[in-house]
Design a protein around this motif. Structure first.
Motif, PDB file in Angstrom:
ATOM      1  N   VAL A  41      21.182  31.774  30.690  1.00  0.00           N
ATOM      2  CA  VAL A  41      21.119  32.711  29.558  1.00  0.00           C
ATOM      3  C   VAL A  41      21.859  32.114  28.366  1.00  0.00           C
ATOM      4  N   TYR A  42      21.585  32.653  27.182  1.00  0.00           N
ATOM      5  CA  TYR A  42      22.397  32.317  26.013  1.00  0.00           C
ATOM      6  C   TYR A  42      23.723  33.059  26.116  1.00  0.00           C
ATOM      7  N   PRO A  43      24.838  32.335  26.016  1.00  0.00           N
ATOM      8  CA  PRO A  43      26.131  33.022  26.123  1.00  0.00           C
ATOM      9  C   PRO A  43      26.534  33.726  24.824  1.00  0.00           C
ATOM     10  N   ARG A  44      25.936  33.301  23.707  1.00  0.00           N
ATOM     11  CA  ARG A  44      26.287  33.867  22.397  1.00  0.00           C
ATOM     12  C   ARG A  44      25.024  34.436  21.793  1.00  0.00           C
ATOM     13  N   CYS A  65      30.612  42.793  27.163  1.00  0.00           N
ATOM     14  CA  CYS A  65      31.268  41.518  26.888  1.00  0.00           C
ATOM     15  C   CYS A  65      32.019  41.624  25.570  1.00  0.00           C
ATOM     16  N   LYS A  66      32.667  40.548  25.167  1.00  0.00           N
ATOM     17  CA  LYS A  66      33.381  40.535  23.890  1.00  0.00           C
ATOM     18  C   LYS A  66      32.371  40.646  22.750  1.00  0.00           C
ATOM     19  N   CYS A  67      32.730  41.384  21.740  1.00  0.00           N
ATOM     20  CA  CYS A  67      31.783  41.590  20.652  1.00  0.00           C
ATOM     21  C   CYS A  67      32.445  42.226  19.442  1.00  0.00           C
ATOM     22  N   VAL A  94      27.756  40.807  17.128  1.00  0.00           N
ATOM     23  CA  VAL A  94      27.983  39.428  17.582  1.00  0.00           C
ATOM     24  C   VAL A  94      28.613  39.496  18.964  1.00  0.00           C
ATOM     25  N   ILE A  96      29.513  37.608  22.951  1.00  0.00           N
ATOM     26  CA  ILE A  96      29.708  36.371  23.726  1.00  0.00           C
ATOM     27  C   ILE A  96      30.104  36.748  25.153  1.00  0.00           C
ATOM     28  N   TYR A  98      30.829  34.621  29.058  1.00  0.00           N
ATOM     29  CA  TYR A  98      30.830  33.323  29.751  1.00  0.00           C
ATOM     30  C   TYR A  98      30.444  33.452  31.214  1.00  0.00           C
ATOM     31  N   ASP A  99      30.218  34.664  31.686  1.00  0.00           N
ATOM     32  CA  ASP A  99      29.953  34.818  33.116  1.00  0.00           C
ATOM     33  C   ASP A  99      28.769  35.731  33.401  1.00  0.00           C
ATOM     34  N   GLY A 100      27.804  35.774  32.494  1.00  0.00           N
ATOM     35  CA  GLY A 100      26.645  36.606  32.798  1.00  0.00           C
ATOM     36  C   GLY A 100      25.801  36.877  31.581  1.00  0.00           C
ATOM     37  N   PRO A 121      19.895  33.620  19.359  1.00  0.00           N
ATOM     38  CA  PRO A 121      20.895  32.928  20.186  1.00  0.00           C
ATOM     39  C   PRO A 121      21.950  32.242  19.334  1.00  0.00           C
ATOM     40  N   GLY A 122      21.889  32.435  18.030  1.00  0.00           N
ATOM     41  CA  GLY A 122      22.871  31.801  17.162  1.00  0.00           C
ATOM     42  C   GLY A 122      23.115  32.710  15.991  1.00  0.00           C
ATOM     43  N   THR A 123      23.240  32.103  14.829  1.00  0.00           N
ATOM     44  CA  THR A 123      23.608  32.869  13.655  1.00  0.00           C
ATOM     45  C   THR A 123      22.381  33.459  12.983  1.00  0.00           C
TER      46      THR A 123
ATOM     47  N   ILE B  19      32.861  28.198  25.755  1.00  0.00           N
ATOM     48  CA  ILE B  19      32.430  29.604  25.695  1.00  0.00           C
ATOM     49  C   ILE B  19      33.641  30.515  25.893  1.00  0.00           C
ATOM     50  N   GLU B  31      38.122  42.369  19.213  1.00  0.00           N
ATOM     51  CA  GLU B  31      37.569  41.068  19.609  1.00  0.00           C
ATOM     52  C   GLU B  31      36.839  40.432  18.424  1.00  0.00           C
ATOM     53  N   GLY B  37      25.837  29.760  17.485  1.00  0.00           N
ATOM     54  CA  GLY B  37      25.240  29.729  18.813  1.00  0.00           C
ATOM     55  C   GLY B  37      25.926  28.737  19.731  1.00  0.00           C
ATOM     56  N   ASP B  99      27.551  32.796  37.435  1.00  0.00           N
ATOM     57  CA  ASP B  99      28.623  33.346  36.610  1.00  0.00           C
ATOM     58  C   ASP B  99      29.677  32.318  36.227  1.00  0.00           C
ATOM     59  N   GLU B 320      20.859  25.170  15.504  1.00  0.00           N
ATOM     60  CA  GLU B 320      21.424  25.317  14.160  1.00  0.00           C
ATOM     61  C   GLU B 320      22.473  24.224  13.991  1.00  0.00           C
TER      62      GLU B 320
END
Lengths: 656, 656
Positions: A41-44, A65-67, A94, A96, A98-100, A121-123, B19, B31, B37, B99, B320
């Protein structure tokens, strides 16, 4: 207002659950992950929505997740109630993880999160719509847990044996096993009594300590517990499916077979369309390709086909063939086209097209200088377990490639791709067709040979079957291939149920429905006579007793609940009832019944899509004299004894 | 036998920790993940080793995830002792993790796991070596935890204030805060007293309940606890570094500045080279580019530069620009070349080259029809916070692109790439150079203008600085640029320490060392006079008191421990001591001291690599009359007063 849904980067839900799924295989107490590569998956992930608030209101963005949240460019934390004045607003989130699988959920008096949100998946690149699933509409839902339904099943018999206590749950299950025990014991699982009790050879078992247990779900009908246990029950784990298809006829055993096929298929219809629930539990593109068809003629669960196709593609860059198998890559592209032809679901095709194109480009990049599929390092030229002459480029592979070229041309047209891209696919298909006819057609044998490099001029059925199925040859040549190859006993018989389905399809397509009907009696009926409660991976009537259960060198290696065993659902709906789409999206369809050996039948077959978005269906009944047909969607044409009748939705057509 | 190490797919360790790192930023209790990305790790990895066992032995494969082992094609579970007969064997390990970072560890009497193992993100392609790190040699090590070292730091003063208790730890730290409390309280962190006590504006704080706490590590010197707490201490979190560089001179404050710069840099040298430890804690390619240089002249920790470069590249496909910034993509490629020029580490370059090439191709794909960098959707044309005329293609961007073309040509040559690829890069560089000179050189101003499309003929220092640094212009033009631009007070001054380092480098390169030495006194010395224990993100001597601490519209938004503040370490080593590599891998190097304003100095500068793999160094001392130099690696040439002297390793060269 609809309910909010958890949303994520489209396709990543399938990729995440595919990684989890492919982590779960076990054998003899050991882990056994799949061997092919997988995307992650895309993490971000960024999400964006332009929303209009009719009055002053609020929103709260939740995330797993963090956001952070940007409302009109101003930053807010997740979980905080943000006042939103009446008017137009831009919301960005936004995330991110790291584990799912990163996912968000919008709580608001005026705005829901759903697939209308854009994501990236990015900006930038916020040009794709988010993914969602109807199962995740509550803030407490966890998108990393697949939404199965659970039904408690009590054992139908409990029997003390020398090794412990044997529980029989009456039928094949895929279930958690729940029990309590005051001291440690081992649970031996069996699809048969033999497998559960022959503990030196049991494929699946688990040793547990004292305590209350709810073991990870596994396939079984029987369980042997080696110690005292209380409260033993199973929790059947299934995806909710509505079975639309029904089939009964003057032979009562056929309805039984149909229902066992349907149950077998349901057990294997999970996160994705699996091969079998006991052993691999993997998603194989070849198996899945057949399952798309069965699904279309049983549940018509479009989401299940979409999830499977999405999981199989993964995400570019493409590093190897799907499941490492050349033919499985081609079948995935062909299956994508067939999904579109059946459903007309252009949204999905637009989403998946770049991934299909990446796979197609990968296929093309590995062809030889003549545009033929050859074996490159890491490739697995499979087609079938059979006596095929795999020296040099193989004929059956080329026919699949030809259809993949066609499918890619049609898909490119569907998404409004460049004409030059369409033309390129068509050009490749045309020159490949000429080359196949030049290199593989043997005028003396009146058949396609496997290999033109070995000099052996060996003929197997596989190329002929694909040539018939994909209209690579005209009707005359197809009939010739039936005569010279499929009805020729000197040509090695198909021995796998996987390819047997293709062979039956080819024969049925050319009108030989009786062959399939006899096969349903002998092959599928044979298993049921042996007490099968689900259809096996393979059945050999010459075997007896526990011989039936061995495969791949393991005494209980055979899967006794294998998706491709559900072929009769497709064969009967498609060829006996004769239902098939005749234009993209099943805007039109044909019902051309061919009772064959059956003197009467009564069937419901899913077809097309109703205005409410649910699958349509057609009810067809034949009593030996009259034929009645009733469809709930427009576009149908009944074909009977050479005449055509328009099927008006909701109006029964009766022909005496 | 060396110790086994945990191994993984190369680069995925950096991606995983990147990440995690980019998930950790927080502001005002919220956060704040990075906005660009990021690539993810491969969830499915195969490992392979062909090993020779001299005698009968065993191996056990451990993994942090699901896995199985194939010994000569036979399957075994992880964690099981497998007997291995004497002879040659093939070992394969198939892993999957949904994960995190899949990793394995080999326990054996005759075989270790290390980067000599091959690995693949799928079934085949086992042509890359696994990644490892010396920190993970024990079975109990967790590769998902970064191997920091911790040192307990007690507060140097504790003071009751109106808001609670203020703890001063005596200097800037990045540390966990440990304490116990019997009721809930809030910890307010401050790099200054003002920040910790002005709780309405404190950037970083955490509210906790009663209990024993060890809070996540953060940057601070001061902490205000709003309630009673016991056992308050800090656990300073650092990567172990050996400081090779030393510098002292006749001005004692310079040594102090050097040491504070070194400490500042050490605090920011973590998983990767960070910008600053309080606020972003992100990995920015521009900041990192300068940090590679400081690192080379301080710790010479090659692994730290490699980790940073690897994390910044991520993994294709490139979606990007690096950090979304066009110039930062170019600087990453240039930095990769400079890493190779300094270290000669061809193994790393072979690994990273395909990722550099993917980024380069991405850059090229977004140039305009003339091969110029332009702003495409999602791009951030940064260069610097300054009054730059960014209308149309910007000159400074083109000079960076020119050097990126050169760097790519050199890297392609280094890995033995196709001559046509090298030629293509060179051709692009040449035609770009001609175009820059044609479009941007203003004969009247004798300078490069920012933009040729706006008609404003605006000149900033940036293009001139890059032109000097990358030898885009000859010495004569460079001197002209100093006169017409850098020493021209009517040209807007550089205001960011980021670009100030480039400007000082350019001036030093052309012999103006005194300018930098004065700047070290005033700018860096100025901060120290205000009590700084680490170097700030920015310093403006016209400000006073807490004014110094604001930035980006936040009262304490400024980072007071910012990596790019460590520039003097580089400036003094590179230009005052005059140490620089003169050929790839520092096979040869030059020591050309230029004392400038200093009447004497005594310095150690890291240079090249010793035979034991550790960084080499050269000790240079100047007392106003004689110069002494002693290197521990070969290849050095001392340049002094126009004459050259060979530096023989271990032999002091003394010139009176």
């Amino acid at each position: 207002m609809e309910k909010s849904r958890w949303i994520w980067y489209p396709g990543d839900y399938e990729i995440y659950h595919s990684i989890k799924l492919h982590s779960r295989r076990e054998e003899y107490g050991a882990e056994y992950p799949c061997f092919w590569g997988m995307a992650n998956v895309y993490p971000r992930v960024n999400f964006e929505k332009n929303a209009s608030f009719e009055r002053d209101g609020y929103l709260i963005i939740h995330a797993n997740c963090k956001c952070y949240v940007l409302l009109d460019g101003r930053r807010y934390p997740r979980g905080e109630r943000i006042a939103v004045p009446a008017g137009n607003h831009n919301i960005q989130v936004v995330t991110i993880k790291y584990d799912g699988l990163p996912a968000i959920y919008c709580e608001s008096d005026q705005l829901i999160s759903d697939r209308s949100w854009k994501c990236s998946p990015g900006t930038s690149f916020r040009d794709v719509n988010a993914g969602d699933e109807p199962a995740y509409t509550s803030l407490n839902d966890n998108v990393e847990v697949f939404p199965f339904e659970y039904t408690v099943v009590e054992p139908v018999s409990v029997e003390k044996t020398s090794g412990g206590t044997l529980y029989d749950f009456g039928r094949e299950l895929f279930a958690k096993l729940d029990f309590g025990c005051e001291s440690g014991l081992t649970a031996y699982y069996g699809e048969t009594v033999e497998e559960a009790t022959d503990t030196a050879n049991t494929l699946i078992f688990e040793k547990v300590g004292a305590g209350e247990h709810s073991l990870v779900p596994r396939a079984f009908r029987y369980v042997l517990l080696t110690g005292e246990a209380s409260g033993v029950k199973a929790e059947l784990e299934l995806v909710h499916e509505e079975q639309i298809a029904k089939f009964s006829c003057d032979r009562p055993e056929v309805e039984k077979i149909f229902d066992v096929c349907a149950y077998t298929f349901h057990l294997n219809s999970r996160e994705f369309l699996l091969d079998g629930i006991k052993r691999d539990r993997w998603c194989w593109s070849g198996d899945a390709y057949q399952s798309y068809m069965v699904n279309d003629y049983l549940f018509a669960d479009r989401a299940l086909n979409r999830r499977t196709i999405t999981a199989l593609y993964g995400k570019p860059p493409v590093l190897e063939h799907i499941n490492t198998i050349n033919d499985y890559s081609a079948l995935l592209i062909i299956g994508t086209w067939e999904y579109y032809f059946t459903t007309g679901d252009i949204d999905f095709i637009r989403f998946i097209y770049p991934r299909a194109k990446a796979l197609y480009d990968f296929i093309v990049s590995r062809l030889d200088e003549n545009g033929l599929v050859v074996s490159r390092p890491g490739d697995w030229i499979f087609i079938d377990w059979s006596d095929i002459d795999k020296d040099g480029p193989l004929c059956a592979e080329q026919i699949l490639l030809w259809q993949a070229h066609n499918a890619m041309a049609w898909l490119t047209e569907a998404v409004g791709g460049a004409k030059s891209d369409v033309d390129l696919c068509n050009k490749r298909a045309d020159s490949l067709k000429a080359l196949i006819n030049e290199k593989y057609w043997d005028n003396e044998k009146q058949a396609f040979i496997d290999s033109f490099t070995s000099g052996r001029r060996h003929v197997t059925r596989h190329a002929a079957i694909f040539a018939i199925l994909y209209d690579f040859v005209d009707k005359k040549t197809a009939d010739l291939l039936v005569e010279k190859v499929l009805e020729n006993d000197s040509i090695t018989k198909i021995t796998t149920p996987y390819f047997e389905l293709y062979e039956l399809m080819a024969l049925c397509k050319l009108g030989h429905i009786e062959y399939a009907q006899n096969m349903i009696d002998s092959y599928w009926g044979g298993m049921l006579k042996l007490g099968a409660t689900s259809i096996w991976e393979q059945y050999d009537p010459t075997q007896s007793g526990a011989e039936h259960y061995g495969m791949y060198g393991m005494r209980y290696g055979k899967s006794l609940c294998h998706a491709w065993g559900s072929g009769p659902v497709y064969l009967l709906g498609r060829y006996c009832v004769g239902v098939r789409p005749t234009s993209v999206g099943t805007k039109t369809f044909e019902v051309a019944p061919r009772p064959g050996l059956y003197r009467s039948f009564d069937a419901v077959v899913p077809v097309g899509t109703r205005p409410d978005g649910k699958p349509g269906s057609v009810h067809v009944a034949y009593d030996g004299r009259s034929l009645r047909a009733l469809a709930d969607i427009p576009g149908g044409t009944l074909v009977w004894e050479g005449r055509e009748y328009e099927l008006v939705p909701g109006v029964e057509t009766k022909i005496d």
